[in-house]
Design a protein around this motif. Structure first.
Motif, PDB file in Angstrom:
ATOM      1  N   SER A 211       0.842  -1.120  -0.201  1.00 26.77           N
ATOM      2  CA  SER A 211       0.126   0.001   0.130  1.00 26.77           C
ATOM      3  C   SER A 211       0.993   1.310  -0.034  1.00 26.77           C
ATOM      4  N   PHE A 246      -8.233 -12.213  -3.254  1.00 24.50           N
ATOM      5  CA  PHE A 246      -8.412 -10.612  -2.649  1.00 24.50           C
ATOM      6  C   PHE A 246      -7.308 -10.021  -3.329  1.00 24.50           C
ATOM      7  N   ASN A 247      -7.623  -8.827  -3.935  1.00 22.97           N
ATOM      8  CA  ASN A 247      -6.559  -7.977  -4.183  1.00 22.97           C
ATOM      9  C   ASN A 247      -6.430  -6.812  -3.097  1.00 22.97           C
ATOM     10  N   ALA A 248      -5.215  -6.782  -2.613  1.00 19.75           N
ATOM     11  CA  ALA A 248      -4.898  -5.988  -1.465  1.00 19.75           C
ATOM     12  C   ALA A 248      -4.968  -4.393  -1.717  1.00 19.75           C
ATOM     13  N   ARG A 249      -4.842  -4.135  -2.843  1.00 18.09           N
ATOM     14  CA  ARG A 249      -4.655  -2.740  -3.447  1.00 18.09           C
ATOM     15  C   ARG A 249      -6.342  -2.355  -3.637  1.00 18.09           C
ATOM     16  N   THR A 250      -6.910  -2.999  -4.436  1.00 14.27           N
ATOM     17  CA  THR A 250      -8.245  -2.383  -4.967  1.00 14.27           C
ATOM     18  C   THR A 250      -9.412  -3.038  -4.243  1.00 14.27           C
ATOM     19  N   GLY A 251      -9.375  -4.124  -3.531  1.00 12.07           N
ATOM     20  CA  GLY A 251     -10.123  -4.842  -2.701  1.00 12.07           C
ATOM     21  C   GLY A 251     -11.109  -5.784  -3.386  1.00 12.07           C
ATOM     22  N   THR A 253     -12.135  -9.064  -5.311  1.00 14.27           N
ATOM     23  CA  THR A 253     -11.987 -10.668  -5.110  1.00 14.27           C
ATOM     24  C   THR A 253     -12.677 -11.432  -6.587  1.00 14.27           C
ATOM     25  N   LYS A 275     -13.523 -10.847   4.438  1.00 14.11           N
ATOM     26  CA  LYS A 275     -13.542 -10.613   3.147  1.00 14.11           C
ATOM     27  C   LYS A 275     -14.460 -10.958   2.342  1.00 14.11           C
ATOM     28  N   ARG A 276     -14.996 -10.081   1.473  1.00 13.16           N
ATOM     29  CA  ARG A 276     -16.059 -10.327   0.374  1.00 13.16           C
ATOM     30  C   ARG A 276     -15.763 -11.332  -0.618  1.00 13.16           C
TER      31      ARG A 276
END
Length: 295
Positions: A211, A246-251, A253, A275-276
């Motif tokens: 991040s 899960f993408n830690a940058r964009t959120g 899935t 996490k969704r």
């Protein structure tokens, strides 16, 4: 080396352990405004406990309690209002199953850290020479002027950190006195919890570093080379037992394996419920290793 010499040597290790705990805090909390939590502070708390227990006389000391010693220091230093107030405050706390006041003594240390008064309090103890002679054996850390000065320097540096610790925090260890040396004994649940927490810290620090890279800040970490990682983290769906990403940058899935690779860790399972999950159909299971590169 005879047993007596070995015990004298061990008291130096007690101070070195406290110094290592301080260095650990320095690495974790590079910003003095950053709050140190219960888990991170556990090592420095137990290091101070070890120093107070080392060479302490009495039946309760053999069980891991130094509280009577602290109370006697307060009794003989009535002019030290702040020190006596901290002891009085810890005495007023309620603890279940604490006949030997082990939890109370630990809470007193945690209160000192919260109030940034570790240096002040240990200075009061260090000058209580009559109490120290009465309560400790000759091999106690507090009987050595050189080691006591090192202890006060550690306490001074630790007092600069900002702590927010629970006074009733449940530690995962108890004390056992082996050959005159206080030794921590962790139960199985405590060991498992420490291992899980260490893995979680790796994943959290990795995502935090990525991040920071996103906004152009450089971050060096000894845990993982973030410049070589992907923002994708793999999780396992508890219901279907299939992997999702899960993408830690964009959120975002997805059930589809990302082309740029992904990161996975056993500790990531702890995040699954927060996490969704993606709504599209489930993809096939992924049995890749800890870090899978692009295929």
């Amino acid at each position: 080396m005879d047993k007596k010499s070995l015990i004298f040597d061990f008291r130096g290790y007690a101070i070195e352990e406290a110094e290592q705990s301080y260095l650990f805090l320095s690495k974790v909390s590079k910003d003095s405004k950053e709050v140190i939590d219960d888990y991170t502070a556990e090592n420095i708390v137990s290091s101070f406990e070890c120093i107070l227990l080392f060479g302490l006389k009495g039946r309760q000391a053999s069980q891991g309690s130094f509280w009577k010693f602290i109370k006697d220091c307060a009794k003989h230093n009535q002019g030290e209002k702040v020190f006596c107030s901290d002891v009085s405050f810890a005495s007023s706390l309620y603890f279940d199953d604490d006949a030997n006041n082990i939890k109370r003594g630990r809470a007193w240390i945690r209160q000192l850290l919260n109030a940034q008064r570790a240096k002040q309090s240990f200075s009061v103890i260090a000058k209580s020479t009559d109490v120290i002679r009465r309560w400790t054996h000759v091999h106690s850390v507090l009987r050595s002027l050189r080691l006591t000065q090192r202890l006060l320097e550690i306490a001074k540096q630790v007092s600069k950190f900002k702590f927010e610790l629970q006074l009733h925090y449940k530690c995962r260890y108890h004390w056992k006195i082996i050959d005159g040396y206080p030794t921590r004994v962790y139960d199985k649940a405590g060991i498992a919890q420490r291992t899980k927490r260490n893995k979680e810290l790796i994943v959290q620090s990795t995502i935090k570093a990525m991040s920071e890279m996103e906004i152009g800040r450089e971050r060096k970490t000894s845990q993982i080379d973030v410049s070589a990682t992907t923002p994708w983290v793999r999780f396992i769906d508890e219901d279907s037992k299939h992997a999702y990403y899960f993408n830690a940058r964009t959120g975002a899935t997805t059930w589809t394996e990302p082309k740029e690779g992904y990161l996975t860790d056993a500790s990531a399972l702890a995040w699954q419920k927060t996490k969704r999950k993606p709504s599209n159909s489930v993809a096939s299971d992924d049995t890749a290793s800890t870090f899978a590169s692009e295929t």
